[in-house]
Design an enzyme around this catalytic site. Structure first.
Site, mmCIF file in Angstrom:
data_model
loop_
_atom_site.group_PDB
_atom_site.id
_atom_site.type_symbol
_atom_site.label_atom_id
_atom_site.label_comp_id
_atom_site.label_asym_id
_atom_site.label_seq_id
_atom_site.Cartn_x
_atom_site.Cartn_y
_atom_site.Cartn_z
ATOM 1 N N HIS A 17 -1.255 -23.503 -50.637
ATOM 2 C CA HIS A 17 -0.783 -23.741 -49.069
ATOM 3 C C HIS A 17 -2.086 -24.619 -48.504
ATOM 4 C CE1 HIS A 17 2.628 -20.990 -47.815
ATOM 5 N NE2 HIS A 17 2.852 -21.238 -49.242
ATOM 6 N N TYR A 43 2.300 -18.382 -37.874
ATOM 7 C CA TYR A 43 1.628 -17.059 -36.811
ATOM 8 C C TYR A 43 2.067 -17.386 -35.457
ATOM 9 C CZ TYR A 43 -1.838 -15.930 -40.671
ATOM 10 O OH TYR A 43 -2.308 -15.492 -41.994
ATOM 11 N N PRO A 62 -5.102 -7.359 -40.154
ATOM 12 C CA PRO A 62 -4.739 -8.454 -41.407
ATOM 13 C C PRO A 62 -4.544 -9.816 -40.987
ATOM 14 C CG PRO A 62 -2.782 -6.811 -40.735
ATOM 15 C CD PRO A 62 -3.999 -6.458 -40.181
ATOM 16 N N LYS A 105 -7.790 -11.452 -44.685
ATOM 17 C CA LYS A 105 -9.281 -11.416 -45.026
ATOM 18 C C LYS A 105 -9.541 -10.065 -45.996
ATOM 19 C CE LYS A 105 -11.098 -15.179 -43.804
ATOM 20 N NZ LYS A 105 -10.154 -15.848 -44.602
ATOM 21 N N TYR A 148 -10.459 -19.559 -42.131
ATOM 22 C CA TYR A 148 -9.251 -19.219 -42.811
ATOM 23 C C TYR A 148 -9.233 -19.217 -44.371
ATOM 24 C CZ TYR A 148 -4.382 -18.039 -43.434
ATOM 25 O OH TYR A 148 -2.992 -17.383 -43.912
HETATM 26 P P1 RFL Z 1 -7.490 -0.113 -51.859
HETATM 27 O O1 RFL Z 1 -6.393 -1.253 -52.349
HETATM 28 O O2 RFL Z 1 -7.157 0.773 -50.914
HETATM 29 O O3 RFL Z 1 -7.607 0.774 -53.270
HETATM 30 C C1 RFL Z 1 -8.389 1.923 -53.349
HETATM 31 C C2 RFL Z 1 -8.114 2.652 -54.475
HETATM 32 O O4 RFL Z 1 -8.701 3.739 -54.602
HETATM 33 C C3 RFL Z 1 -7.839 5.274 -54.730
HETATM 34 N N1 RFL Z 1 -8.575 6.384 -54.446
HETATM 35 C C4 RFL Z 1 -9.190 7.229 -54.948
HETATM 36 N N2 RFL Z 1 -9.482 7.369 -56.412
HETATM 37 C C5 RFL Z 1 -10.084 8.338 -57.064
HETATM 38 N N3 RFL Z 1 -10.479 9.213 -56.206
HETATM 39 C C6 RFL Z 1 -10.331 9.326 -54.645
HETATM 40 N N4 RFL Z 1 -10.704 10.376 -53.991
HETATM 41 C C7 RFL Z 1 -9.639 8.051 -54.221
HETATM 42 N N5 RFL Z 1 -9.149 7.892 -52.949
HETATM 43 C C8 RFL Z 1 -8.524 6.892 -52.970
HETATM 44 C C9 RFL Z 1 -6.578 4.667 -54.106
HETATM 45 O O5 RFL Z 1 -5.681 5.385 -54.549
HETATM 46 C C10 RFL Z 1 -6.507 3.182 -54.403
HETATM 47 O O6 RFL Z 1 -5.724 2.837 -55.515
HETATM 48 O O7 RFL Z 1 -8.954 -0.707 -51.736
HETATM 49 P P2 RFL Z 1 -9.642 -2.080 -52.271
HETATM 50 O O8 RFL Z 1 -9.370 -2.286 -53.838
HETATM 51 O O9 RFL Z 1 -10.803 -1.919 -51.595
HETATM 52 O O10 RFL Z 1 -8.586 -3.269 -51.730
HETATM 53 C C11 RFL Z 1 -8.690 -3.590 -50.484
HETATM 54 C C12 RFL Z 1 -7.263 -4.347 -50.014
HETATM 55 O O11 RFL Z 1 -6.191 -3.456 -50.791
HETATM 56 C C13 RFL Z 1 -7.003 -4.172 -48.477
HETATM 57 O O12 RFL Z 1 -8.151 -4.871 -47.894
HETATM 58 C C14 RFL Z 1 -6.045 -5.201 -48.233
HETATM 59 O O13 RFL Z 1 -4.715 -4.768 -48.892
HETATM 60 C C15 RFL Z 1 -5.907 -4.748 -46.865
HETATM 61 N N6 RFL Z 1 -4.405 -5.115 -46.072
HETATM 62 C C16 RFL Z 1 -4.102 -6.259 -46.094
HETATM 63 N N7 RFL Z 1 -4.796 -7.307 -46.172
HETATM 64 C C17 RFL Z 1 -4.317 -8.425 -46.044
HETATM 65 O O14 RFL Z 1 -5.317 -9.373 -46.289
HETATM 66 N N8 RFL Z 1 -3.253 -8.676 -45.697
HETATM 67 C C18 RFL Z 1 -2.290 -7.850 -45.575
HETATM 68 O O15 RFL Z 1 -1.032 -8.025 -45.176
HETATM 69 C C19 RFL Z 1 -2.537 -6.314 -45.688
HETATM 70 N N9 RFL Z 1 -1.896 -5.447 -45.423
HETATM 71 C C20 RFL Z 1 -3.479 -4.011 -45.954
HETATM 72 C C21 RFL Z 1 -2.171 -4.074 -45.682
HETATM 73 C C22 RFL Z 1 -3.832 -2.511 -46.119
HETATM 74 C C23 RFL Z 1 -3.250 -1.556 -46.023
HETATM 75 N N10 RFL Z 1 -3.722 0.017 -45.939
HETATM 76 C C24 RFL Z 1 -5.094 0.199 -46.286
HETATM 77 C C25 RFL Z 1 -3.026 0.983 -45.352
HETATM 78 C C26 RFL Z 1 -1.358 -3.113 -45.381
HETATM 79 C C27 RFL Z 1 -1.711 -1.802 -45.494
HETATM 80 C C28 RFL Z 1 -0.510 -0.760 -45.308
HETATM 81 C C1 PHB Z 2 1.380 -11.478 -46.158
HETATM 82 O O1 PHB Z 2 1.744 -12.130 -46.908
HETATM 83 O O2 PHB Z 2 1.211 -10.143 -46.228
HETATM 84 C C2 PHB Z 2 0.226 -11.587 -45.162
HETATM 85 C C3 PHB Z 2 -0.297 -12.967 -45.239
HETATM 86 C C4 PHB Z 2 -1.165 -13.561 -44.113
HETATM 87 C C5 PHB Z 2 -1.630 -12.461 -43.286
HETATM 88 C C6 PHB Z 2 -1.304 -11.123 -43.497
HETATM 89 C C7 PHB Z 2 -0.337 -10.823 -44.369
HETATM 90 O O3 PHB Z 2 -2.539 -12.954 -42.355
#
Ligand code: RFL
Ligand code: PHB
Length: 393
Positions: free
Chosen positions: A72, A201, A293, A297, A385
Site C-alpha cells: 500500500h 480512516y 490500533p 503499530k 505511519y
Molecule cells: P500476543 O499476540 O498477545 O501473544 C502473547 C501470547 O502469550 C500467550 N500467553 C501465555 N503463554 C504462557 N504463559 C502465560 N501465562 C501466558 N499468558 C499469555 C498468549 O496466549 C499469546 O499467545 O502478544 P505479542 O506477541 O506481543 O503480539 C502483539 C500483537 O498481537 C498486538 O500488538 C496486536 O495484535 C494489537 N492489536 C492490533 N494491532 C494492530 O496493529 N491492529 C489491530 O487491528 C489490532 N487489533 C490487537 C487487536 C490486540 C487485541 N488484543 C490484545 C486483545 C485486537 C485485539 C483484540
Molecule cells: C486491520 O486491518 O485490522 C487494521 C488496519 C489498520 C489499523 C488497524 C487495524 O490501523
C-alpha cells in the site's frame, strides 16, 4: 530440560524471536498457555511496516508475505464527507506498508518452527518464572498433570498484556503508564471485496470508522462503539448499516456486504511498562506496551522489540558482552514512546469522545483540513505511519 533462551508466549513476538535466535544458532524453547489453533483463531492486526517485513526476511519467513501481501503506497482520510489521500510513498521518499494479516504472519512462523523441529510447548498451565535476578533462571509449568522445569540463561516475556512475565516483576521495580479510552472498536471480517483499494480512516459526527482488508476478496471493517457495548447486540445488518452511515457517498455505493466470519469488540488502551528488563528477564511486545490500533503499530512494535532483543542476545553469545543487552530497554522505549505518541494523537483526532461536542468536531475537521493540505503535516503523518527507523546498538 535446558535451553539458552526460554520464550514465554507463542504470539508474533515469541515466534519471531524464536526464529531469529534459531537463525543465529541460539537454542530456544517456547512455552504457550493456549493451543496453536486458538492462537491462530485470533483476528488482530493487518498492516506491516517495512521494518517488520525486513525482520521476517532476516528470520527466513517472508516468502508468502512478499508474494501474497498487498503493498500500500497511500492511505485515505475521510472527513466532512470527502476523502483525501496521504501519499505515503511520495512523502517518505519511497516507503510503503504491506497489508498482510497477523494470522498469516503467525501461521508462517509456526510452520517454519515446525519444519526446523524446534520445541514449542502448547497448552502449558501454571507457568511461573524463577531466579531471573540471578544467573540461572528457570521456568516451571504444568502439562498433562505433571510439573516440568526448564533451566535457561535468559527468559523472554512475550506473553502479551495479560501474561505472567510482567506480573512476576516485584512491583517496586516497574513503573507503568496507562490511558484507557472511553470507546472500543467493533470489528467485522467478511469475504467481500474491499470498498476501496486503500485503507480509509473516517472521522464522522457518528464516530470513527476504518475500512481495511486482508486480500482482494476479504475485508476487515471497524466502527467505534461505546466501551460497554455488547457484541451480541450487533447483528451483521446493524453493523453494515452503521458503517454505511460513516462513509462518503461513493464508498457507500461501492460497499459490498455479506455474512461476518468474525465479529468482536476490542477496547482501546495506551500502556507502557518501564523498564523492559529485570535481571535476566526481558519483556517484549504487548507484555510491555499497548497502543490503540488507530496507528496500526501494535504488531510492528512487537516485532521491533524482538529484532533488538535477538541482536543483543547474539552479541552476548558471540562476544561474551552484555553491553547490547544493557541498552535493550532504553533503545526500545525511545521508539515505543514515539509510536505511543502517534497512536494517541491519531486516535484523539479521529474519534468522538464524550466531550467532543459540536466545537470539538469542528476543531478535528479543521486539523484534518490543515493536515491534508500541508505538505509538512502530511509528511509527519506518513513518516510515522510507515514506521520510524530502528537504531543501532
Ligand atoms: P500476543 O499476540 O498477545 O501473544 C502473547 C501470547 O502469550 C500467550 N500467553 C501465555 N503463554 C504462557 N504463559 C502465560 N501465562 C501466558 N499468558 C499469555 C498468549 O496466549 C499469546 O499467545 O502478544 P505479542 O506477541 O506481543 O503480539 C502483539 C500483537 O498481537 C498486538 O500488538 C496486536 O495484535 C494489537 N492489536 C492490533 N494491532 C494492530 O496493529 N491492529 C489491530 O487491528 C489490532 N487489533 C490487537 C487487536 C490486540 C487485541 N488484543 C490484545 C486483545 C485486537 C485485539 C483484540
Ligand atoms: C486491520 O486491518 O485490522 C487494521 C488496519 C489498520 C489499523 C488497524 C487495524 O490501523
Amino acid at each position: 530440560m535446558r535451553t539458552q533462551v526460554a520464550i514465554i508466549g507463542a504470539g508474533p513476538a515469541g515466534l519471531l524471536l524464536g526464529q531469529l535466535l534459531f537463525k543465529a544458532g541460539i537454542d530456544n524453547v517456547i512455552i504457550e498457555r493456549q493451543t496453536g489453533e486458538y492462537v491462530l483463531g485470533r483476528i488482530r492486526a493487518g498492516v506491516l511496516e517495512q521494518v517488520t517485513m525486513d525482520l521476517l526476511a532476516r528470520a527466513g519467513v517472508d516468502a508468502r508475505a512478499k508474494a501474497e501481501g498487498l503493498p500500500h503506497e497511500g492511505i485515505e482520510l475521510l472527513f466532512k464527507g470527502a476523502r483525501h489521500r496521504i501519499d505515503l510513498l511520495g512523502l517518505t521518499g519511497g516507503k510503503q506498508v504491506t497489508v498482510y494479516g497477523q494470522t498469516e504472519v503467525t501461521h508462517d512462523l509456526m510452520n517454519a518452527r515446525e519444519a526446523e523441529g524446534l520445541t514449542t510447548i502448547y497448552s502449558a498451565s501454571q507457568v511461573s518464572l524463577h531466579g531471573f535476578d540471578g544467573e540461572r533462571p528457570t521456568v516451571r509449568y504444568e502439562k498433562n498433570g505433571a510439573t516440568h522445569e526448564i533451566e535457561c540463561d535468559f527468559i523472554a516475556g512475550c506473553d502479551g498484556y495479560h501474561g505472567v512475565s510482567r506480573a512476576s516483576v516485584p512491583s517496586g521495580a516497574i513503573h507503568t503508564y496507562e490511558k484507557v479510552y472511553p470507546f472500543g472498536w467493533l470489528g467485522v471480517l467478511a469475504d467481500v471485496p474491499p470498498v476501496s483499494h486503500e485503507l480509509i480512516y473516517a472521522n464522522t459526527p457518528r464516530g470513527f470508522a476504518l475500512c481495511s482488508m486482508r486480500s482482494p476478496t476479504r475485508s476487515r471493517y471497524y466502527v467505534q462503539v461505546p466501551v460497554d457495548e455488547r457484541v451480541e447486540d450487533w447483528s451483521d445488518e446493524a453493523f453494515w448499516n452503521e458503517l454505511r452511515l460513516r462513509l462518503d457517498p461513493e464508498a457507500r455505493d461501492h460497499l459490498v456486504t455479506g455474512p461476518s466470519l468474525e465479529k468482536s469488540i476490542a477496547p482501546l488502551r495506551s500502556f507502557v511498562a518501564e523498564p523492559m528488563r529485570f535481571g535476566r528477564l526481558f519483556l517484549a511486545g504487548d507484555a510491555a506496551h499497548i497502543v490503540p490500533p488507530t496507528g496500526a503499530k501494535g504488531l510492528n512494535l512487537a516485532t521491533a522489540d524482538v529484532g533488538y532483543l535477538s541482536r543483543a542476545l547474539e552479541v552476548f553469545y558471540r562476544e561474551h558482552s552484555a553491553s547490547a543487552l544493557d541498552r535493550y530497554s532504553e533503545l526500545c522505549l525511545r521508539r515505543i514512546w514515539k509510536a505511543e505518541r502517534f497512536s494517541w494523537w491519531f486516535t484523539s483526532l479521529m474519534h468522538r469522545f464524550p466531550d467532543t461536542g459540536e466545537f470539538g468536531q469542528k476543531i478535528q475537521e479543521a486539523e484534518l483540513d490543515y493536515l491534508v493540505h500541508s505538505r509538512a503535516a502530511s509528511t509527519s503523518v506518513a513518516e510515522n505511519y510507515v514506521g520510524l527507523p530502528l537504531e543501532d546498538f
